[in-house]
Design a protein around this motif. Structure first.
Motif, PDB file in Angstrom:
ATOM      1  N   GLU A   1      -1.480  -9.198 -40.798  1.00 30.31           N
ATOM      2  CA  GLU A   1      -0.295 -10.048 -40.700  1.00 30.31           C
ATOM      3  C   GLU A   1       0.099 -10.523 -42.089  1.00 30.31           C
ATOM      4  O   GLU A   1      -0.757 -10.810 -42.926  1.00 30.31           O
ATOM      5  CB  GLU A   1      -0.562 -11.259 -39.806  1.00 30.31           C
ATOM      6  N   SER A   2       1.393 -10.631 -42.310  1.00 34.43           N
ATOM      7  CA  SER A   2       1.885 -11.076 -43.598  1.00 34.43           C
ATOM      8  C   SER A   2       3.241 -11.745 -43.414  1.00 34.43           C
ATOM      9  O   SER A   2       3.832 -11.695 -42.342  1.00 34.43           O
ATOM     10  CB  SER A   2       1.996  -9.915 -44.582  1.00 34.43           C
ATOM     11  N   GLY A   3       3.727 -12.356 -44.472  1.00 32.30           N
ATOM     12  CA  GLY A   3       5.060 -12.936 -44.468  1.00 32.30           C
ATOM     13  C   GLY A   3       5.113 -14.440 -44.360  1.00 32.30           C
ATOM     14  O   GLY A   3       6.192 -15.028 -44.491  1.00 32.30           O
ATOM     15  N   GLY A   4       3.971 -15.075 -44.116  1.00 30.17           N
ATOM     16  CA  GLY A   4       3.957 -16.518 -44.037  1.00 30.17           C
ATOM     17  C   GLY A   4       4.150 -17.157 -45.390  1.00 30.17           C
ATOM     18  O   GLY A   4       4.176 -16.496 -46.427  1.00 30.17           O
ATOM     19  N   GLY A   5       4.291 -18.467 -45.378  1.00 31.35           N
ATOM     20  CA  GLY A   5       4.481 -19.204 -46.604  1.00 31.35           C
ATOM     21  C   GLY A   5       4.856 -20.630 -46.315  1.00 31.35           C
ATOM     22  O   GLY A   5       4.804 -21.087 -45.176  1.00 31.35           O
ATOM     23  N   SER A   6       5.238 -21.335 -47.355  1.00 33.88           N
ATOM     24  CA  SER A   6       5.654 -22.724 -47.253  1.00 33.88           C
ATOM     25  C   SER A   6       7.147 -22.816 -47.526  1.00 33.88           C
ATOM     26  O   SER A   6       7.629 -22.342 -48.557  1.00 33.88           O
ATOM     27  CB  SER A   6       4.875 -23.583 -48.250  1.00 33.88           C
ATOM     28  N   VAL A   7       7.875 -23.398 -46.582  1.00 34.17           N
ATOM     29  CA  VAL A   7       9.328 -23.498 -46.704  1.00 34.17           C
ATOM     30  C   VAL A   7       9.789 -24.873 -46.254  1.00 34.17           C
ATOM     31  O   VAL A   7       9.113 -25.536 -45.461  1.00 34.17           O
ATOM     32  CB  VAL A   7      10.052 -22.422 -45.870  1.00 34.17           C
ATOM     33  N   PRO A   8      10.938 -25.323 -46.718  1.00 35.61           N
ATOM     34  CA  PRO A   8      11.490 -26.592 -46.241  1.00 35.61           C
ATOM     35  C   PRO A   8      12.107 -26.436 -44.861  1.00 35.61           C
ATOM     36  O   PRO A   8      12.438 -25.329 -44.426  1.00 35.61           O
ATOM     37  CB  PRO A   8      12.553 -26.922 -47.283  1.00 35.61           C
TER      38      PRO A   8
END
Length: 119
Positions: A6-13
């Motif tokens: 799995e990939s594509g996650g992150g921190s976003v507002p």
């Protein structure tokens, strides 16, 4: 053995967007149901979205209208496009062999990808 990434996650507002990907080796996506699960500490695991063997799509009530699940059978890849993200969407997202949103007894695959949405 099925290999999952799995990939594509992150921190976003809040209000931002992310697209998650799940690439599966040793498994033919066109022949099986696949979906996304969300895990949050202290809360029950939730089914986010799923595609059944007939191509029918289901969404959890908390994401319907904001998220879109899709797959590319040729690439053996499952996607989750997430829009209008809120802090409540924060969690560890896994792909899994599920045909619907009810995920009791469903085992997540891979290590998951973390989504963090700030206020």
């Amino acid at each position: 053995q099925v290999q999952v990434e799995e990939s594509g996650g992150g921190s976003v507002p809040a209000g931002g967007s992310l697209t998650l990907s799940c690439t599966v080796a040793g498994h033919v996506l066109s022949s099986y149901c696949m979906g996304w699960l969300r895990e949050v500490p202290g809360k029950a695991r939730r089914g986010v979205a799923a595609i059944d063997i007939d191509g029918r799509i289901s969404y959890g009530d908390f994401v319907k209208g904001r998220f879109t699940i899709s797959k590319d059978d040729a690439k053996n890849t499952l996607y989750l496009e997430m829009n209008s993200l809120t802090p409540e969407d924060t969690g560890l997202y896994y792909c899994a062999p599920t045909c619907g949103i009810v995920v009791a007894g469903v085992r997540p695959w891979g290590l998951g990808t973390q989504v963090t949405v700030s206020s």
